[in-house]
Enzyme design. Structure first.
Site, short mmCIF file in Angstrom:
data_model
loop_
_atom_site.label_atom_id
_atom_site.label_comp_id
_atom_site.label_asym_id
_atom_site.label_seq_id
_atom_site.Cartn_x
_atom_site.Cartn_y
_atom_site.Cartn_z
CB CYS A 132 -19.73 38.00 20.22
SG CYS A 132 -18.75 37.34 18.85
CG HIS A 246 -22.21 37.85 15.37
ND1 HIS A 246 -21.53 38.63 14.45
CD2 HIS A 246 -21.25 37.35 16.21
CE1 HIS A 246 -20.23 38.59 14.73
NE2 HIS A 246 -20.04 37.82 15.78
#
Length: 341
Positions: A132, A246
């Site tokens: 990711c 994130h």
């Protein structure tokens, strides 16, 4: 018109699996039949798809000859055991785990960056979905690398607990409620230390070098995706008390000088990227306010690095479960069915 496909989702009861099924519906992927698969402990559970409940089946017993496309979202150990038999059965696999990412004959794909490699699934019947953190990084860096050439990346990540799975999400919620209620100290079981109101500088296991595996993934995968083994990457990965999304502070050194304005122009035209870069309070993206529940990589705080002649600083945010996993996988599948099968 694209025909419909029989689709299996492995890890259907997990955070990524559930999101992937939701995104399949949102993007109207041509699903003829959905098989929701997981371990025996998830038997009896159901997932929702197109207004109906789909019972979770036992992965161990499933015959992959029944499926044409399989999304694996259940961890490297599960993929190591079951992807080979699924592929041998003729099911094309899009694997969300780290198991096959670095194997030379398995394409590692971010559609905005290297979609041309999707056809290489024919090598082994597998396409790997990157980590990711790597996905959001390379989506933003690709247009800059094409023009200026990136020599070095120094990146600090601020990673949401959803990257560690459902139990980590629950741990943050439980710890936060306890501490806000005056009940402490709290117990850490999923994240190495208390995650509520804290930052933990460890994501994944430590290697002999002192770096964590998560940090090294960003080096290994960035080089493979950008097809440039000379790029140097130095990463520090930190788990933060955020549920989804994130964030990354990125410091680049390029081969050719590129100004902040040039970078802003290139990024504003890049697929999958939205620039949010105003020099005022709040004129930048954050995980909670922009990234969560969206599929875009947001870029802000674009400025030239005052410590080096050919440096550039960026702030990136993206939803780690959607663009960082589920949506990227489905984007791969969309190109696969449209152009290759």
């Amino acid at each position: 018109m694209t025909r419909a496909f029989k689709v299996a989702v492995v890890g259907a009861s997990g955070v990524v699996g559930e999101t992937l099924i939701r995104v399949l519906e949102e993007r109207a992927f041509p699903v003829a039949e959905l098989f929701a698969l997981a371990s025996q402990r998830s038997l009896g559970k159901k997932v929702r798809f197109r207004g109906a409940d789909v019972a979770v089946d036992d992965l161990e017993m499933f015959d992959f000859r029944r499926a044409e496309i399989g999304f694996f979202c259940a961890g490297a150990v599960v993929s190591r055991e079951h992807v080979p038999r699924a592929s041998a059965a003729g099911c094309i696999i899009i694997d969300n785990t780290s198991q096959f990412r670095l194997e030379a004959d398995v394409p590692l794909v971010v559609p905005e960056v290297n979609a041309a490699l999707i056809g290489e699934y024919v090598n082994r019947g597998i396409i790997a979905n990157p980590n990711c953190s790597t996905i959001q990084l390379v989506v933003a860096l690709k247009p800059l690398h094409d023009v200026a050439g990136i020599e070095r990346i120094n990146v600090a990540t601020y990673q949401a607990v959803s990257g560690a799975g459902r139990r980590a999400v629950e741990e943050l919620a439980v710890q936060s409620a306890a501490l806000l209620g005056g009940q402490g100290p709290v117990t850490a079981t999923v994240i190495a230390k208390q995650i509520a109101f804290n930052c933990v500088p460890q994501v994944d296991e430590f290697l002999e070098s002192g770096y964590t595996r998560e940090e090294m993934k960003m080096l290994w995968e960035t080089r493979k995706i950008l097809a440039d083994p000379a790029i140097r990457v130095n990463a520090t990965a930190v788990r933060v008390p955020v549920f989804f999304g994130h964030s990354q502070a990125v410091h680049l050194e390029t081969r050719l000088k590129i100004t902040a304005e040039q970078a802003r122009t290139l990024l504003s035209k890049a697929p999958g990227v939205e620039v949010m870069d105003e020099r005022r309070p709040g004129g930048y993206p954050t995980a909670a306010t922009e990234a969560a529940n969206r599929d875009t990589v947001y870029v802000g705080r674009i400025r030239e690095d005052i410590s080096t002649d050919r440096g550039l600083n960026l702030w990136l945010v993206a939803d780690n479960v959607r663009k960082g996993a589920a949506t990227n996988s489905i984007q791969i599948a969309e190109i696969l069915v449209r152009e290759h099968i």
